[in-house]
Design an enzyme around this catalytic site. Structure first.
Site, PDB file in Angstrom:
ATOM      1  N   HIS A 382       2.518   9.896   4.165  1.00 25.70           N
ATOM      2  CA  HIS A 382       1.873   8.919   3.284  1.00 25.70           C
ATOM      3  C   HIS A 382       0.505   8.464   3.756  1.00 25.70           C
ATOM      4  O   HIS A 382      -0.061   7.537   3.170  1.00 25.70           O
ATOM      5  CB  HIS A 382       2.744   7.673   3.125  1.00 25.70           C
ATOM      6  CG  HIS A 382       4.027   7.908   2.405  1.00 25.70           C
ATOM      7  ND1 HIS A 382       4.169   7.736   1.046  1.00 25.70           N
ATOM      8  CD2 HIS A 382       5.231   8.310   2.850  1.00 25.70           C
ATOM      9  CE1 HIS A 382       5.419   8.007   0.693  1.00 25.70           C
ATOM     10  NE2 HIS A 382       6.085   8.364   1.776  1.00 25.70           N
ATOM     11  N   LYS A 573      -4.028  -5.237  -3.959  1.00 32.40           N
ATOM     12  CA  LYS A 573      -3.470  -4.267  -3.019  1.00 32.40           C
ATOM     13  C   LYS A 573      -3.602  -4.875  -1.633  1.00 32.40           C
ATOM     14  O   LYS A 573      -4.247  -5.909  -1.477  1.00 32.40           O
ATOM     15  CB  LYS A 573      -4.219  -2.941  -3.087  1.00 32.40           C
ATOM     16  CG  LYS A 573      -5.755  -3.110  -3.050  1.00 32.40           C
ATOM     17  CD  LYS A 573      -6.480  -1.777  -3.119  1.00 32.40           C
ATOM     18  CE  LYS A 573      -6.622  -1.230  -4.522  1.00 32.40           C
ATOM     19  NZ  LYS A 573      -5.881  -0.013  -4.761  1.00 32.40           N
ATOM     20  N   ARG A 574      -3.011  -4.238  -0.606  1.00 33.73           N
ATOM     21  CA  ARG A 574      -3.214  -4.743   0.740  1.00 33.73           C
ATOM     22  C   ARG A 574      -4.719  -4.825   1.045  1.00 33.73           C
ATOM     23  O   ARG A 574      -5.502  -4.023   0.513  1.00 33.73           O
ATOM     24  CB  ARG A 574      -2.534  -3.813   1.762  1.00 33.73           C
ATOM     25  CG  ARG A 574      -1.043  -4.015   1.850  1.00 33.73           C
ATOM     26  CD  ARG A 574      -0.686  -5.393   2.339  1.00 33.73           C
ATOM     27  NE  ARG A 574      -0.871  -5.482   3.777  1.00 33.73           N
ATOM     28  CZ  ARG A 574       0.106  -5.643   4.647  1.00 33.73           C
ATOM     29  NH1 ARG A 574       1.365  -5.756   4.231  1.00 33.73           N
ATOM     30  NH2 ARG A 574      -0.131  -5.704   5.934  1.00 33.73           N
ATOM     31  N   LYS A 579      -9.910   0.267   1.794  1.00 30.80           N
ATOM     32  CA  LYS A 579      -9.747  -0.012   0.360  1.00 30.80           C
ATOM     33  C   LYS A 579     -10.986  -0.712  -0.208  1.00 30.80           C
ATOM     34  O   LYS A 579     -11.147  -0.837  -1.411  1.00 30.80           O
ATOM     35  CB  LYS A 579      -8.487  -0.844   0.127  1.00 30.80           C
ATOM     36  CG  LYS A 579      -7.186  -0.098   0.494  1.00 30.80           C
ATOM     37  CD  LYS A 579      -5.970  -0.990   0.312  1.00 30.80           C
ATOM     38  CE  LYS A 579      -4.665  -0.386   0.835  1.00 30.80           C
ATOM     39  NZ  LYS A 579      -4.071   0.622  -0.071  1.00 30.80           N
ATOM     40  N   THR A 681      -0.613   3.629  -5.965  1.00 24.13           N
ATOM     41  CA  THR A 681       0.339   3.578  -7.080  1.00 24.13           C
ATOM     42  C   THR A 681      -0.019   2.418  -7.996  1.00 24.13           C
ATOM     43  O   THR A 681       0.307   2.423  -9.174  1.00 24.13           O
ATOM     44  CB  THR A 681       1.792   3.419  -6.579  1.00 24.13           C
ATOM     45  OG1 THR A 681       1.803   2.435  -5.537  1.00 24.13           O
ATOM     46  CG2 THR A 681       2.329   4.725  -6.045  1.00 24.13           C
ATOM     47  N   LYS A 685      -0.025   1.818 -12.179  1.00 24.89           N
ATOM     48  CA  LYS A 685       0.539   0.658 -12.891  1.00 24.89           C
ATOM     49  C   LYS A 685      -0.503   0.052 -13.824  1.00 24.89           C
ATOM     50  O   LYS A 685      -0.188  -0.363 -14.940  1.00 24.89           O
ATOM     51  CB  LYS A 685       1.056  -0.373 -11.878  1.00 24.89           C
ATOM     52  CG  LYS A 685       2.261   0.146 -11.087  1.00 24.89           C
ATOM     53  CD  LYS A 685       2.522  -0.636  -9.803  1.00 24.89           C
ATOM     54  CE  LYS A 685       3.445   0.165  -8.885  1.00 24.89           C
ATOM     55  NZ  LYS A 685       3.469  -0.346  -7.504  1.00 24.89           N
TER      56      LYS A 685
HETATM   57  C1  NBG Z   1       0.779   4.460   1.478  1.00 25.53           C
HETATM   58  C2  NBG Z   1      -0.591   4.973   1.034  1.00 25.53           C
HETATM   59  C3  NBG Z   1      -0.766   4.856  -0.459  1.00 25.53           C
HETATM   60  C4  NBG Z   1       0.409   5.509  -1.161  1.00 25.53           C
HETATM   61  C5  NBG Z   1       1.720   4.929  -0.641  1.00 25.53           C
HETATM   62  C6  NBG Z   1       2.924   5.595  -1.256  1.00 25.53           C
HETATM   63  C7  NBG Z   1       1.476   4.014   3.780  1.00 25.53           C
HETATM   64  C8  NBG Z   1       1.641   4.556   5.150  1.00 25.53           C
HETATM   65  N1  NBG Z   1       0.948   4.810   2.870  1.00 25.53           N
HETATM   66  O1  NBG Z   1      -1.956   5.477  -0.855  1.00 25.53           O
HETATM   67  O2  NBG Z   1      -1.601   4.265   1.704  1.00 25.53           O
HETATM   68  O3  NBG Z   1       0.335   5.323  -2.543  1.00 25.53           O
HETATM   69  O4  NBG Z   1       1.806   5.112   0.754  1.00 25.53           O
HETATM   70  O5  NBG Z   1       2.882   6.960  -1.089  1.00 25.53           O
HETATM   71  O6  NBG Z   1       1.843   2.890   3.541  1.00 25.53           O
END
Ligand code: NBG
Length: 839
Positions: A382, A573-574, A579, A681, A685
């Site tokens: 991920h 988002k975080r 980002k 994701t 949404k």
């Molecule tokens: C996160 C990514 C996102 C991705 C999500 C789900 C982690 C390690 N990765 O871009 O930063 O959408 O995983 O796949 O949290």
């Protein structure tokens, strides 16, 4: 008590047929009358509250129990059916499951929202108020945990046998409060008032070893074997939560493990009078599942984190073996019965643990055990960010998991032999691929362990999977190209469209019928309506109502007034430098300056909305939150500008308020440095709910743009390739400042203390970081971002065309259903088929 009256009325009113009786059954009946009686009963018998002191929370709890009763029958039948048919099961191993509130979703999936609303109304309660009482289980940090939750929803809906295995953290992700513009973290006591969704299974327990040493012994047949003599044993107890599929009877299980001491008291210590030592032991054991670790923090030295990972993985694998024994399937068939997916490297110790269980405990020979292991596991990566790729210092690993280290050495020995045979003389490659990192302090490389131990490895968006093969796992790709694939992420349209956006749901039902939530490609039929003026008007009315709903929420939580007719430009988002929330801020300050310099300037009014948590130890991310709030305060109170721009930071972004936020967006900010966001994701949404995207060619943005068409997407910025080239050649951020007077003025204004009541120190670290280092190329993308935002503003002024583009975004979002993603996983990696469950 008046609560008895309705039952009598209902009983006499209903026809006395078997069907009628079942419908009124207090535990299983799906009609309003039965639900009402069930709520009344639970208030009395399960909660035991006097009528005069019942709060909406009591009604929440009672309704939740009533709904769980209704799932119980489906749950038991589902387990029984899977058991009887002996079909292959997906075991989704994830350290995080960010489920969000259950009640609304379960009502939706069971098809009894209206009935519940009526039942509560008859009891003088409002369903929406009651739904708001649910404390959401925040057992995840962000996208990765939420993806796991969306996948469980799709697995159940697609009728695939599946168990989600994870950790029952006593404290989930912290609650965020904003004080004087700064983030403060509050412990998330989500279990404080109980959790009606879980069922404790005190009989489903496994023992997990820690520390100690290993020793050789001879078994009865005279073979040399190894046994692990632990220093401590921790007990894991299962807590099960039902995962109800949408419009099907399948109800799968989320099984979370909670840690306890083996004995409540260490009697030996107790007897010699050391009562405190005895209690200490209990405390230490229970610490294992106490708290979720925030991501974006260095994991070095986090012994407990490795402990958590091993704990839940060991319990889960032992559980799989136990179930296999129960149904009488030989251990050799493990991989035919289970597809085990590693959600990132967090559960990757499972590769060594399954080997230990098979070789040490079940006495299989090594080669056979290894074949089973590789056939069983799949690994999803991920992230490509180097700081997020897990490694554990060897010394720590050895102290906690001595037997696993031996097993990893053994796996490594066979593996590196294979590498040498394939690439003779390439010692550099051998060192790069080893499971043990030797540069600096020696460490175990968990991504390598996961890759070597899996038959399928995937990234989470096309670009990400390509970059994975070209960078982090390049050597492994060259060795086993056939093991690598892509599975672009998806999100569940049940929670993020049907539940979150009831207005749009109604409109879609009218336009398309009611099958779209399980066949999202049907949304394509909306394309024809994009040119229909009347439909566009209805579409706008829905969006406007959603914006009003969000504006009300924001007013209640921040005091900031937003006008729902303005463009809602949202980034949630975080908070992370990659980002680039600060890029968004630079644009806001640019507009602010332009308006201040030129009072005659007209810009279409916009509300800039942010939300997201920063890891508690992430200095820069916390400064960025402060910066957003400081800029917000200045702009929102300045009459020269606040008639056409405002800024709001929504505190404590979580699943619950996300459901208000996505449907209210006109513009979705997806502005990460190309190559850094694996997928995203949130971008999906927003799209689902008709927002247009402004974004870079990063993660799933690339595929979103492909689906919706370049003309309906605001693209800007460097490509991943260009980013790499610039970094290679040496990024000189100061050059951008020197050649762009507006950028320089914006940075100087921030640095001057203008947004911080004259304090010129607060934002210096942020500005200095941009000017002198800018690791995520914010300054390199600044000019094209601002220019792109001008195109957004121009497009927004043509209401009809904007609405058209909005409709097309929803219409072309079908690919991003988690059902599509889960079908791909089932067909291409897991080989797991649908099983119909009857009631
Ligand atoms: C996160 C990514 C996102 C991705 C999500 C789900 C982690 C390690 N990765 O871009 O930063 O959408 O995983 O796949 O949290």
């Amino acid at each position: 008590m008046d609560s008895k009256v309705p039952l009598k009325q209902a009983k006499t009113a209903a026809p006395v047929t078997t069907k009628g009786l079942a419908e009124l059954d207090v535990r299983t009946g799906m009609q309003a009358a039965a639900l009402k009686q069930a709520v009344t009963d639970h208030l009395r018998y399960s909660i035991g509250r006097l009528q005069v002191v019942t709060t909406p929370h009591d009604y929440y709890y009672a309704l939740a129990l009533a709904v769980r009763d209704r799932m119980q029958q489906r749950w038991i039948n589902t387990s029984q059916t899977y058991f009887d048919l002996n079909r292959k099961i997906v075991c989704y191993l994830s350290a995080e499951f960010l489920m969000g509130p259950h009640l609304g979703n379960n009502l939706l999936n069971l098809g009894i929202e209206q009935e519940a609303r009526t039942a509560l109304a008859e009891l003088g309660q409002d369903l929406d108020t009651v739904l708001e009482c649910e404390e959401e289980p925040g057992l995840g940090n962000g996208g990765l945990g939420r993806l796991a939750a969306c996948y469980l929803d799709s697995l159940a809906t697609l009728q695939r046998p599946a168990i989600g295995y994870g950790i029952r953290y006593e404290f989930g992700i912290f609650d965020q409060e904003i004080h004087d513009g700064w983030q403060t973290e509050i412990t998330d006591k989500w279990l404080r008032y109980g959790n009606p969704w879980e069922i404790a299974k005190p009989e489903v327990v496994y023992y997990v070893n820690w520390g100690g040493h290993t020793e050789h012994y001879r078994d009865v047949a005279g073979n040399d074997r190894i046994r692990w003599v632990p220093y401590r044993v921790v007990k894991g107890t299962a807590y099960d939560t039902p995962i109800q599929g949408y419009d099907v009877n399948n109800c799968n299980t989320l099984r979370l493990w909670s840690a306890e001491a083996v004995e409540s008291f260490n009697f030996q210590a107790f007897n010699i009078g050391d009562y405190y030592q005895a209690v200490d032991d209990k405390v230490i054991s229970e610490t294992v599942t106490k708290v979720l670790y925030p991501n974006d923090e260095p994991q070095i030295g986090k012994r407990l984190r490795l402990g958590q990972q091993y704990f839940f993985v060991s319990c889960s694998l032992q559980d799989m073996l136990h179930i296999l024994d129960l149904v009488g399937v030989p251990i050799e068939n493990f991989a035919q019965r289970y597809a085990v997916q590693l959600n990132d490297t967090h559960p990757s110790i499972g590769v060594a643990e399954l080997m230990r269980l098979l070789v040490d405990e079940r006495q299989l020979d090594w080669d056979k055990a290894w074949a089973i292991t590789v056939q069983t596991f799949g690994y999803t990566n991920h992230t490509l960010l180097p700081e997020a790729l897990e490694t554990w210092p060897l010394s720590m690993f050895q102290a906690l998991l001595p037997r696993h280290l031996e097993i990893i050495y053994e796996i490594n020995r066979y593996f590196l032999d294979e590498v040498r045979a394939r690439f003779p003389g390439d010692d550099a490659r051998v060192a790069r691929m080893s499971l043990i990192g030797e540069e600096g302090e020696k460490c175990v490389r968990m991504a390598h362990l996961a890759t070597v131990g899996s038959h399928a490895i995937n990234g989470v968006a096309a670009l990400h999977s390509d970059l994975l093969k070209a960078s982090v796992l390049k050597d492994f790709y060259e060795m086993w190209p056939e093991r690598f694939g892509n599975k672009t992420n998806g999100v569940t349209p049940r929670r993020f469209l049907a539940l979150a956006n009831p207005g749009l749901r109604a409109l879609l039902n009218e336009a398309l019928g009611e099958q779209w939530p399980v066949d999202l490609e049907q949304l394509h039929q909306l394309e024809a309506q994009a040119d229909d003026v009347a439909f566009r008007r209805e579409w706008r009315a829905v969006k406007e109502a959603n914006k009003k709903r969000l504006a009300d929420y924001i007013r209640a939580h921040t005091g900031i007034e937003l006008d729902p007719s303005w463009l809602f430009d949202i980034q949630v988002k975080r908070i992370h430098e990659y980002k680039r929330q600060h890029l968004n801020v630079l644009h806001i300050v640019t507009l602010y300056r332009r308006l201040k310099e030129n009072p005659a300037l007209k810009i279409p009014p916009r509300a800039f909305i942010f939300g997201g948590k920063a890891a508690p130890g992430y200095f820069m991310a916390k400064r960025i939150i402060k910066l957003i709030n400081a800029v917000a305060e200045t702009i929102n109170t300045d009459p020269d500008v606040n008639m056409c721009m405002k800024v709001a930071f929504v505190p404590n972004f979580n699943v619950q308020n996300a459901q208000l936020i996505y449907p209210a967006a006109n513009l979705s900010e997806q502005i990460s440095t190309a190559g850094k966001e694996a997928s995203g994701t949130g971008n999906m949404k927003f799209m689902l709910n008709g927002a247009l995207t402004i974004g870079t060619l990063d993660g799933a943005n690339v595929e979103i743009r492909e689906e919706v068409g370049a003309e309906n997407f605001f693209l800007f910025g460097l490509t991943a390739e260009e980013v790499e080239r610039i970094k290679r050649e040496g990024h000189r951020p100061a050059d951008y400042v020197a050649s762009n007077p507006e950028l320089r003025a914006v940075l100087e204004l921030i640095n001057s203390g203008h947004f911080s009541r004259g304090n010129a120190e607060v934002f210096r670290p942020v500005v200095d970081n941009l000017i002198y280092s800018d690791p995520f190329l914010v300054l390199a993308d600044y000019a094209t971002y601002v220019a792109c935002q001008e195109r957004v503003s121009a497009a927004w002024q043509d209401k009809e065309n904007w609405t058209r583009m909005s409709i097309l975004n929803t219409a072309r979002s079908g690919k991003f259903s988690s059902d599509r993603a889960i079908r791909e996983y089932c067909d291409e990696i897991w080989n797991v088929q649908a099983v119909t469950v009857k009631l």
